[in-house]
Design a protein around this motif. Structure first.
Motif, PDB file in Angstrom:
ATOM      1  N   GLU A   1      14.215  -7.398  15.882  1.00 29.98           N
ATOM      2  CA  GLU A   1      13.795  -7.606  14.494  1.00 29.98           C
ATOM      3  C   GLU A   1      12.378  -7.086  14.302  1.00 29.98           C
ATOM      4  N   ARG A   2      11.543  -7.307  15.293  1.00 33.23           N
ATOM      5  CA  ARG A   2      10.167  -6.824  15.232  1.00 33.23           C
ATOM      6  C   ARG A   2      10.136  -5.304  15.129  1.00 33.23           C
ATOM      7  N   GLN A   3      11.005  -4.664  15.930  1.00 33.42           N
ATOM      8  CA  GLN A   3      11.045  -3.204  15.918  1.00 33.42           C
ATOM      9  C   GLN A   3      11.530  -2.671  14.575  1.00 33.42           C
ATOM     10  N   GLU A   4      12.502  -3.385  13.992  1.00 32.98           N
ATOM     11  CA  GLU A   4      12.999  -2.973  12.664  1.00 32.98           C
ATOM     12  C   GLU A   4      11.907  -3.093  11.611  1.00 32.98           C
ATOM     13  N   LEU A   5      11.145  -4.188  11.684  1.00 30.59           N
ATOM     14  CA  LEU A   5      10.042  -4.363  10.738  1.00 30.59           C
ATOM     15  C   LEU A   5       8.972  -3.288  10.938  1.00 30.59           C
ATOM     16  N   ALA A   6       8.713  -2.958  12.193  1.00 35.65           N
ATOM     17  CA  ALA A   6       7.720  -1.916  12.483  1.00 35.65           C
ATOM     18  C   ALA A   6       8.186  -0.575  11.926  1.00 35.65           C
ATOM     19  N   ASN A   7       9.469  -0.296  12.063  1.00 39.21           N
ATOM     20  CA  ASN A   7      10.023   0.961  11.538  1.00 39.21           C
ATOM     21  C   ASN A   7       9.885   0.997  10.017  1.00 39.21           C
ATOM     22  N   ALA A   8      10.136  -0.143   9.365  1.00 38.16           N
ATOM     23  CA  ALA A   8      10.034  -0.215   7.903  1.00 38.16           C
ATOM     24  C   ALA A   8       8.584  -0.030   7.462  1.00 38.16           C
ATOM     25  N   GLU A   9       7.669  -0.678   8.195  1.00 36.49           N
ATOM     26  CA  GLU A   9       6.255  -0.544   7.865  1.00 36.49           C
ATOM     27  C   GLU A   9       5.801   0.907   8.008  1.00 36.49           C
ATOM     28  N   LYS A  10       6.282   1.531   9.039  1.00 38.87           N
ATOM     29  CA  LYS A  10       5.923   2.930   9.275  1.00 38.87           C
ATOM     30  C   LYS A  10       6.491   3.824   8.164  1.00 38.87           C
ATOM     31  N   LEU A  11       7.696   3.497   7.708  1.00 41.26           N
ATOM     32  CA  LEU A  11       8.362   4.276   6.676  1.00 41.26           C
ATOM     33  C   LEU A  11       7.597   4.213   5.358  1.00 41.26           C
ATOM     34  N   PHE A  12       7.057   3.025   5.069  1.00 43.47           N
ATOM     35  CA  PHE A  12       6.323   2.855   3.810  1.00 43.47           C
ATOM     36  C   PHE A  12       4.814   3.062   3.973  1.00 43.47           C
TER      37      PHE A  12
ATOM     38  N   ASP B   1       1.351 -13.135  19.225  1.00 40.33           N
ATOM     39  CA  ASP B   1       2.078 -14.227  19.903  1.00 40.33           C
ATOM     40  C   ASP B   1       3.272 -13.693  20.691  1.00 40.33           C
ATOM     41  N   MET B   2       3.929 -12.681  20.126  1.00 36.72           N
ATOM     42  CA  MET B   2       5.082 -12.107  20.813  1.00 36.72           C
ATOM     43  C   MET B   2       4.658 -11.309  22.041  1.00 36.72           C
ATOM     44  N   ILE B   3       3.499 -10.668  21.922  1.00 36.07           N
ATOM     45  CA  ILE B   3       2.991  -9.925  23.081  1.00 36.07           C
ATOM     46  C   ILE B   3       2.675 -10.895  24.218  1.00 36.07           C
ATOM     47  N   SER B   4       2.048 -12.032  23.843  1.00 39.11           N
ATOM     48  CA  SER B   4       1.737 -13.054  24.846  1.00 39.11           C
ATOM     49  C   SER B   4       3.014 -13.640  25.429  1.00 39.11           C
ATOM     50  N   LEU B   5       3.989 -13.880  24.555  1.00 42.22           N
ATOM     51  CA  LEU B   5       5.264 -14.454  25.000  1.00 42.22           C
ATOM     52  C   LEU B   5       6.002 -13.487  25.925  1.00 42.22           C
ATOM     53  N   GLU B   6       5.881 -12.193  25.622  1.00 39.18           N
ATOM     54  CA  GLU B   6       6.539 -11.194  26.466  1.00 39.18           C
ATOM     55  C   GLU B   6       5.957 -11.218  27.880  1.00 39.18           C
ATOM     56  N   ALA B   7       4.645 -11.393  27.984  1.00 36.54           N
ATOM     57  CA  ALA B   7       4.002 -11.469  29.300  1.00 36.54           C
ATOM     58  C   ALA B   7       4.473 -12.716  30.045  1.00 36.54           C
ATOM     59  N   ASP B   8       4.594 -13.817  29.302  1.00 38.23           N
ATOM     60  CA  ASP B   8       5.085 -15.049  29.932  1.00 38.23           C
ATOM     61  C   ASP B   8       6.516 -14.887  30.416  1.00 38.23           C
ATOM     62  N   MET B   9       7.339 -14.227  29.586  1.00 35.39           N
ATOM     63  CA  MET B   9       8.739 -14.036  29.953  1.00 35.39           C
ATOM     64  C   MET B   9       8.861 -13.198  31.230  1.00 35.39           C
TER      65      MET B   9
ATOM     66  N   LEU C   1       2.725   1.459   5.810  1.00 36.94           N
ATOM     67  CA  LEU C   1       1.963   0.216   5.906  1.00 36.94           C
ATOM     68  C   LEU C   1       1.409   0.048   7.327  1.00 36.94           C
ATOM     69  N   PRO C   2       0.347  -0.718   7.467  1.00 35.75           N
ATOM     70  CA  PRO C   2      -0.195  -0.985   8.818  1.00 35.75           C
ATOM     71  C   PRO C   2       0.862  -1.678   9.678  1.00 35.75           C
ATOM     72  N   ILE C   3       0.957  -1.280  10.903  1.00 37.93           N
ATOM     73  CA  ILE C   3       1.924  -1.874  11.821  1.00 37.93           C
ATOM     74  C   ILE C   3       1.440  -3.253  12.272  1.00 37.93           C
ATOM     75  N   SER C   4       2.263  -4.270  12.021  1.00 39.72           N
ATOM     76  CA  SER C   4       1.917  -5.636  12.454  1.00 39.72           C
ATOM     77  C   SER C   4       2.023  -5.739  13.974  1.00 39.72           C
ATOM     78  N   MET C   5       1.043  -6.422  14.585  1.00 40.45           N
ATOM     79  CA  MET C   5       0.983  -6.460  16.046  1.00 40.45           C
ATOM     80  C   MET C   5       1.708  -7.666  16.672  1.00 40.45           C
ATOM     81  N   TYR C   6       1.826  -8.767  15.932  1.00 40.16           N
ATOM     82  CA  TYR C   6       2.471  -9.974  16.456  1.00 40.16           C
ATOM     83  C   TYR C   6       1.933 -10.351  17.852  1.00 40.16           C
TER      84      TYR C   6
END
Length: 288
Positions: A23-34, A43-51, A36-41
């Protein structure tokens, strides 16, 4: 903490995380299409490291668990202590190579503690492998640990010992092993005494006087009497030991036997000396 339950939860969270990542990637693609600045999220980056850290930890736990399951099928009679000690050390070294941030995770500390508990139980396996242990010692171990198993050498595997969590009973095992070793010493000492007297023979000599055979007498008994004294002292020492329990009746029986032998030999030699002196008088015609 239940690590097996943790694996199940990790799988669920991983699936959810992948869903959110998509979902994050889809939102990033949409932001790029319009434009808009790419949202970094963050918390998800931190969560990915934990995972990723959880993946490493649970992967190690899975491998260690499989190794322990393989070891658990080993018959007690075929146990090779070095296989266990070297095997668990491999897993611990692998954990120690984890990055500091992963080693600082609570679940990593739990896994390390569990592996060290297993490592600490290995010397206890060595203690229980002592040849001095008898069936009575295993029964006592089952009684004190409230764990039951059948000591059949053809079916008794390490799985049953692993289930006992021996690290919780280190003092119990130490006491049982110490008692077994001390009892074996008494058992061997008692057997040695019994073997000595089963093989001891009195030296019987032909007695002659005046060129005539007068019968038979006991030969010198000094060595036998010395052996009686030595063995009696050993039995007395055994009897005073707090480990004599399983052999007390037998030890006391042999104390009585040796005491009786000693008394009989002493009386016999007194009678024999008197007989040898008086025999010449009464049979040799020396009485006028």
């Amino acid at each position: 903490y239940d690590l097996d339950k943790g694996i199940t939860q990790q799988k669920i969270f991983k699936e959810l995380f992948e869903k959110y990542q998509n979902e994050r990637q889809e939102l990033a693609n949409a932001e790029k299409l319009f434009g808009l600045p790419i949202s970094m999220y963050p918390d998800m980056i931190s969560l990915e490291a934990d995972m990723q850290g959880y993946d490493m930890i649970y992967s190690l736990y899975n491998d260690q668990k499989k190794g322990q399951e393989e070891w658990s099928q080993t018959l007690w009679a075929n146990l090779n202590i070095s296989v266990l000690s070297e095997g668990i050390e491999v897993f611990l070294k692998r954990l120690r190579r984890f990055p500091k941030n992963i080693r600082a995770m609570g679940i990593c500390n739990i896994l390390e503690a569990k592996m060290k508990e297993f490592q600490d139980s290995i010397p206890l396996f060595q203690d229980l492998k002592n040849d001095a242990l008898r069936e009575r010692h295993w029964k006592k171990l089952m009684e004190l640990t409230e764990k039951n198993f059948e000591m059949n050498p053809d079916t008794f595997t390490l799985d049953q010992l692993f289930a006992m969590e021996l690290h919780n009973f280190s003092e119990v095992i130490a006491d049982i092993t110490t008692s077994a070793v001390k009892e074996l010493s008494i058992e061997n000492g008692l057997k040695e005494i019994i073997d000595i007297w089963n093989g001891t023979k009195f030296n019987v000599l032909k007695y002659s006087k005046g060129g005539q055979d007068r019968g038979f007498v006991l030969g010198p008994v000094e060595e036998i009497m010395q052996s009686l004294d030595d063995n009696a002292m050993n039995l007395q020492s055994m009897s005073a030991s707090r480990f004599v329990g399983p052999f007390l009746e037998k030890v006391q029986s042999w104390e009585k036997k040796l005491s009786h032998i000693s008394e009989v030999v002493e009386v016999w030699m007194v009678v024999q000396r008197k007989w040898m002196y008086l025999e010449g008088i009464f049979i040799g015609g020396d009485i006028r």
